[in-house]
Scaffold this active site. Structure first.
Site, PDB file in Angstrom:
ATOM      1  N   TRP A  38      40.532  34.654  39.777  1.00 39.12           N
ATOM      2  CA  TRP A  38      41.353  33.457  39.546  1.00 39.12           C
ATOM      3  C   TRP A  38      41.320  32.471  40.700  1.00 39.12           C
ATOM      4  O   TRP A  38      41.637  31.299  40.530  1.00 39.12           O
ATOM      5  CB  TRP A  38      42.815  33.862  39.315  1.00 39.12           C
ATOM      6  CG  TRP A  38      43.459  34.462  40.537  1.00 39.12           C
ATOM      7  CD1 TRP A  38      43.497  35.771  40.884  1.00 39.12           C
ATOM      8  CD2 TRP A  38      44.121  33.759  41.580  1.00 39.12           C
ATOM      9  NE1 TRP A  38      44.140  35.943  42.074  1.00 39.12           N
ATOM     10  CE2 TRP A  38      44.545  34.703  42.529  1.00 39.12           C
ATOM     11  CE3 TRP A  38      44.414  32.414  41.807  1.00 39.12           C
ATOM     12  CZ2 TRP A  38      45.226  34.364  43.688  1.00 39.12           C
ATOM     13  CZ3 TRP A  38      45.099  32.067  42.974  1.00 39.12           C
ATOM     14  CH2 TRP A  38      45.495  33.035  43.890  1.00 39.12           C
ATOM     15  N   ASN A  39      40.954  32.909  41.910  1.00 40.60           N
ATOM     16  CA  ASN A  39      41.169  32.046  43.072  1.00 40.60           C
ATOM     17  C   ASN A  39      40.146  30.917  43.206  1.00 40.60           C
ATOM     18  O   ASN A  39      40.454  29.848  43.707  1.00 40.60           O
ATOM     19  CB  ASN A  39      41.241  32.877  44.362  1.00 40.60           C
ATOM     20  CG  ASN A  39      39.998  33.713  44.577  1.00 40.60           C
ATOM     21  OD1 ASN A  39      39.228  33.972  43.656  1.00 40.60           O
ATOM     22  ND2 ASN A  39      39.794  34.162  45.804  1.00 40.60           N
ATOM     23  N   GLY A  75      36.279  40.879  42.428  1.00 45.66           N
ATOM     24  CA  GLY A  75      37.661  41.287  42.198  1.00 45.66           C
ATOM     25  C   GLY A  75      38.117  42.272  43.248  1.00 45.66           C
ATOM     26  O   GLY A  75      37.549  42.360  44.343  1.00 45.66           O
ATOM     27  N   GLY A  76      39.128  43.046  42.906  1.00 42.24           N
ATOM     28  CA  GLY A  76      39.690  44.011  43.834  1.00 42.24           C
ATOM     29  C   GLY A  76      38.855  45.280  43.922  1.00 42.24           C
ATOM     30  O   GLY A  76      38.068  45.599  43.022  1.00 42.24           O
ATOM     31  N   GLU A  99      31.394  41.867  44.519  1.00 45.69           N
ATOM     32  CA  GLU A  99      31.957  41.286  45.734  1.00 45.69           C
ATOM     33  C   GLU A  99      33.444  41.585  45.659  1.00 45.69           C
ATOM     34  O   GLU A  99      34.159  41.046  44.821  1.00 45.69           O
ATOM     35  CB  GLU A  99      31.667  39.788  45.787  1.00 45.69           C
ATOM     36  CG  GLU A  99      31.966  39.164  47.139  1.00 45.69           C
ATOM     37  CD  GLU A  99      33.399  38.727  47.273  1.00 45.69           C
ATOM     38  OE1 GLU A  99      34.134  39.368  48.068  1.00 45.69           O
ATOM     39  OE2 GLU A  99      33.805  37.782  46.604  1.00 45.69           O
ATOM     40  N   LEU A 100      33.893  42.469  46.525  1.00 45.66           N
ATOM     41  CA  LEU A 100      35.248  43.001  46.412  1.00 45.66           C
ATOM     42  C   LEU A 100      36.137  42.564  47.571  1.00 45.66           C
ATOM     43  O   LEU A 100      36.994  43.298  48.033  1.00 45.66           O
ATOM     44  CB  LEU A 100      35.198  44.530  46.315  1.00 45.66           C
ATOM     45  CG  LEU A 100      34.312  45.083  45.191  1.00 45.66           C
ATOM     46  CD1 LEU A 100      34.258  46.598  45.235  1.00 45.66           C
ATOM     47  CD2 LEU A 100      34.781  44.589  43.834  1.00 45.66           C
ATOM     48  N   CYS A 122      38.301  35.352  49.619  1.00 39.04           N
ATOM     49  CA  CYS A 122      37.685  36.562  50.154  1.00 39.04           C
ATOM     50  C   CYS A 122      37.142  36.371  51.567  1.00 39.04           C
ATOM     51  O   CYS A 122      36.923  37.341  52.278  1.00 39.04           O
ATOM     52  CB  CYS A 122      36.567  37.033  49.214  1.00 39.04           C
ATOM     53  SG  CYS A 122      35.310  35.777  48.898  1.00 39.04           S
TER      54      CYS A 122
END
Length: 265
Positions: free
Chosen positions: A106-107, A183-184, A205-206, A239
């Protein structure tokens, strides 16, 4: 959506085109996207809460991703690595994988979606994108722009829904050749495990714990301003946010005094 993407890949409406033909569509998309950056930045701001000024600056660079991968597509070449004897020819040719499932956060809704979509399409793949349920609008509009630029039906598909439902279904789908998720960490572990059961390729990409290094010969004001920007841009919801600051000992007292004042101001 996956069935539509698979059908579009199998019949060659996109994967069968010459790279220069795919590049023309990407370049046309870049042109059309440039014309709509203004209102898309406002839409992104409303979805994410990030200020419009920052979103305009971010989205202004998006057409460059399409232009970059359009150029790479036209320059793709095979290889003829040397073999142990002269009787054999060792030839390497790059081919598209098939259906790529792209799950975005979402960011940075449009930025991260386009960073995934552009290379996937340039290589000849078909795509299913699952944007965050909190910020799907700009990604849906991006699909419209791709269609207006001439992207064939079924090549780019957008599925809206919750991660635990739509995202899970994509990660588990047997037809998906590659899963790309931002995401997470916990979500990434679950999605990777699901995709691995189908031997799908996985790219993730976490997030991170990005450090900033400040050396003793750095300009104090520039260093303080840079760290403050890195830590607080997008309210820290990114991130690459500066989460750790490592300052050389000689500059530490002055830096430690100046940074809180900058943050409070």
């Amino acid at each position: 959506a996956v069935a539509a993407a698979a059908a579009a890949f199998a019949d060659g409406r996109w994967s069968g085109l010459q790279p220069r033909q795919r590049a023309r569509v990407l370049l046309k998309t870049a042109q059309l996207l440039t014309d709509e950056i203004g209102w898309l930045a406002e839409a992104e701001s409303r979805q994410t809460g990030r200020c419009v000024r920052e979103m305009r600056a971010q989205l202004a660079r998006l057409p460059e991703w399409l232009e970059h991968f359009a150029a790479l597509a036209q320059g793709m070449e095979g290889q003829v690595p040397p073999f142990s004897d002269a009787k054999h020819l060792n030839y390497v040719r790059r081919v598209p994988l098939g259906v790529c499932a792209l799950i975005t956060p979402w960011n940075h809704p449009l930025l991260i979606a386009l960073k995934k979509i552009a290379p996937a399409l340039a290589a000849g793949n078909t795509v299913v994108v699952k944007p965050s349920e909190l910020a799907p609008v700009a990604v849906l509009e991006l699909a419209r722009i791709f269609t207006a630029a001439g992207l064939p039906a079924g090549v780019l598909n957008v599925v809206c829904g919750l991660g635990a439902v739509a995202g899970k279904a994509l990660a588990e789908h047997a037809t998906v050749a590659k899963l790309d998720l931002t995401g997470g960490t916990e979500t990434g572990m679950l999605a990777a495990a699901a995709a691995s059961r189908n031997l799908a390729r996985v790219c993730m990409e976490l997030g991170g714990n990005a450090p900033v290094l400040v050396f003793a010969d750095a300009d104090l004001e520039q260093a303080v301003n840079g760290v403050a920007f890195g830590a607080f841009v997008a309210s820290g919801q990114t991130c690459i946010s500066a989460k750790r600051v490592l300052v050389q000992e000689a500059l530490l007292p002055a830096f430690r005094e100046r940074l809180p004042a900058q943050a409070e101001g």
